[in-house]
Design an enzyme around this catalytic site. Sequence first.
Site, mmCIF file in Angstrom:
data_model
loop_
_atom_site.group_PDB
_atom_site.id
_atom_site.type_symbol
_atom_site.label_atom_id
_atom_site.label_comp_id
_atom_site.label_asym_id
_atom_site.label_seq_id
_atom_site.Cartn_x
_atom_site.Cartn_y
_atom_site.Cartn_z
ATOM 1 N N SER A 22 0.726 -1.130 -0.043
ATOM 2 C CA SER A 22 -0.124 -0.075 -0.028
ATOM 3 C C SER A 22 0.721 1.246 0.013
ATOM 4 O O SER A 22 1.772 1.491 -0.638
ATOM 5 C CB SER A 22 -1.094 -0.191 1.134
ATOM 6 O OG SER A 22 -2.024 0.833 0.980
ATOM 7 N N ARG A 27 -12.170 6.048 9.846
ATOM 8 C CA ARG A 27 -11.519 4.714 9.877
ATOM 9 C C ARG A 27 -12.381 3.608 9.677
ATOM 10 O O ARG A 27 -12.060 2.618 9.044
ATOM 11 C CB ARG A 27 -11.217 4.214 11.403
ATOM 12 C CG ARG A 27 -10.046 3.165 11.641
ATOM 13 C CD ARG A 27 -9.052 2.870 10.819
ATOM 14 N NE ARG A 27 -8.274 1.796 11.099
ATOM 15 C CZ ARG A 27 -7.201 1.410 10.184
ATOM 16 N NH1 ARG A 27 -7.048 2.421 9.318
ATOM 17 N NH2 ARG A 27 -6.465 0.430 10.536
ATOM 18 N N ASP A 59 -8.307 -7.246 -4.272
ATOM 19 C CA ASP A 59 -8.036 -5.811 -4.031
ATOM 20 C C ASP A 59 -8.520 -4.845 -4.907
ATOM 21 O O ASP A 59 -8.184 -4.554 -6.009
ATOM 22 C CB ASP A 59 -6.475 -5.659 -3.797
ATOM 23 C CG ASP A 59 -6.159 -4.197 -3.197
ATOM 24 O OD1 ASP A 59 -6.721 -3.401 -3.138
ATOM 25 O OD2 ASP A 59 -4.842 -4.109 -3.189
ATOM 26 N N HIS A 90 -7.816 -5.780 -0.097
ATOM 27 C CA HIS A 90 -6.494 -4.980 0.192
ATOM 28 C C HIS A 90 -5.746 -5.513 1.180
ATOM 29 O O HIS A 90 -4.478 -5.237 1.559
ATOM 30 C CB HIS A 90 -7.056 -3.404 0.281
ATOM 31 C CG HIS A 90 -5.595 -2.543 0.213
ATOM 32 N ND1 HIS A 90 -4.547 -2.659 -0.720
ATOM 33 C CD2 HIS A 90 -5.129 -1.686 1.085
ATOM 34 C CE1 HIS A 90 -3.751 -1.750 -0.415
ATOM 35 N NE2 HIS A 90 -3.829 -1.067 0.746
ATOM 36 N N ASP A 91 -6.541 -5.658 2.437
ATOM 37 C CA ASP A 91 -5.838 -6.469 3.547
ATOM 38 C C ASP A 91 -4.918 -7.710 3.349
ATOM 39 O O ASP A 91 -4.227 -8.041 4.233
ATOM 40 C CB ASP A 91 -6.911 -6.793 4.672
ATOM 41 C CG ASP A 91 -7.063 -5.724 5.714
ATOM 42 O OD1 ASP A 91 -6.237 -4.694 5.748
ATOM 43 O OD2 ASP A 91 -8.296 -5.799 6.165
#
Lengths: 371, 199
Positions: free
Chosen positions: A144, A213, A308, A341-342
């Site tokens: 990222s 968040r 992602d 994405h994690d």
Amino acid sequence: MITETQFAHFDSLELDCGETLTGLQVAYETYGQLNAEKTNAVLILHAFTGDAHAAGIDHNGKPGWWDNMIGPGKAFDTNRYFVICSNVLGGCRGTTGPSSIDPRTGRRYGLRFPVITIGDMVRLQKKLIDHLGIPKLLAVAGGSMGGMQALEWAVSYPDAVEACIPIAATARHSAQQIAFNETGRQAIMMDPDFNHGDYSDDRPPARGLAVARMIGHITYMSDESMREKFGRRLRNREAFSFGFDIDFEVESYLRYRGQQFVGRFDANSYLYITKAMDYFDLTLGYPSLAASLERAKARFLVISFTSDWLYPSYQSLEIVNALRSRNHDVTYCELTSNYGHDAFLVDVAEQTEVIRGFLARCLREFREARP
Amino acid sequence: MKVREVLGRGDYALISGLIPEGARVLDLGCGDGALLAWLRENKRVEGRGIELKPELAQRAASRGVPVYHGDLESSLGEYPDQAFDYVILSQTLQELRRPLDVLEQMLRIGRHAIVAFPNFGHWRVRWSHLWSGRAPKTRLFPHDWHSSPNIHFLTVLDFEETVAGRGWKVERRLFLSGHSQIRFAPNWRAEIAVYLIRR
């Protein structure tokens, strides 16, 4: 392995915006041993809300954010490599940022902190690497925003990088990525407690930061991983509340993550770091991405993940194709994962194999090429 | 170290024999990168690969082979002219949708192309087709008509004609039956043909 955060200090840093920061501190950790020829140093670059504690267990018993990737026998094998990770400029975990004291006023910077860039972060990291006496890194690696820094390293310091590993990254933010960041920033700045960035420790803009968040977490997951993890399951109830309490498991999770984040992250850092990501554009000042990457001398390993959607594979392919158009040494794998994405943080089995093989070759070739 | 013992494929043995020390090589459909890894170890070749299947591309990367995970038919255009000394296409030509475009690209980005393909003119294929009245099935073409990856069937004569028709030059031609090299009547007898060509 109990790890200790260390600190280095630097007099000044010139920034892309034209200002100069003075009296800087950098928080960093190291794992493993630097070899005698100094060919085995790997700089790990953290993502948006990460910190210097990448591996091992700290004094509070907390494992590092990439502990599944860094350690003996892992992808970044600390029996073979000397691994360094530092908190980024603008952060709030020990490195100078908007929550630091401005030496000129004796007060917190707040929004008086200058706007920083990925390039500024990397320039400060270069000072740290010089301070540690390492002339050339075996590798710079990160996911990222960490991947953006890795790319910046390869282009800005071509002679100081043997290998570059950008994971789930991009050479420049898309409109969609900027849009998510701006939504998070607006949530923070619209919080009544924000007070133009001059909030106190006991009254941070907690609601805005938590909402920011929550949005972030949605973008880090995938439709499929959310279906698997939460589905439409209700939280501690058999029927709908017919109100706006928590009904669904996913609501509970996001609220919890949002609140937890407020305890560990500074709202102003959120603004500054997301802005740095949005400004990042590796092509700035060059006619094309290929022309920019042509400066790089490193071997590249580019990794993306199928699910992602925040940093989609096409962005990694842009980097890879620019490198291929100059016949650069590049390895590219799109790894299969449902984690969105994690994935680079949690789905690391295949990522480990690919990085292990790539690093081993780079170390061998780095040593062979030495005079 | 004998390449055939290591790699277990006769065409790899012939291909590696065609590549000189220190050459720059691109292997299209490089699989798990075994050939490129062998060439690097034994011939100091600077190799790159392209592989579509994720698990194979990952295995190639795990060996430290610079592999591009993607479809070779849509990805050769990125490479600059004459980027490689040799571009290898081993037993994949018959699976391509646009084989001629790929051959053109190979000769653009490489000074030489090495093409290995199964020969559809082999007598067993002809016999199987004639005798069974069905799509031929042999040890080289073991698939049912509906599950075969092969979509373009070509023979030694077909390939010779294509190369001549385009004005390309054949530098070497090698033919394999089982593990032995053969010289006479290749269109009848060769199971695998290996061509070294250039523009």
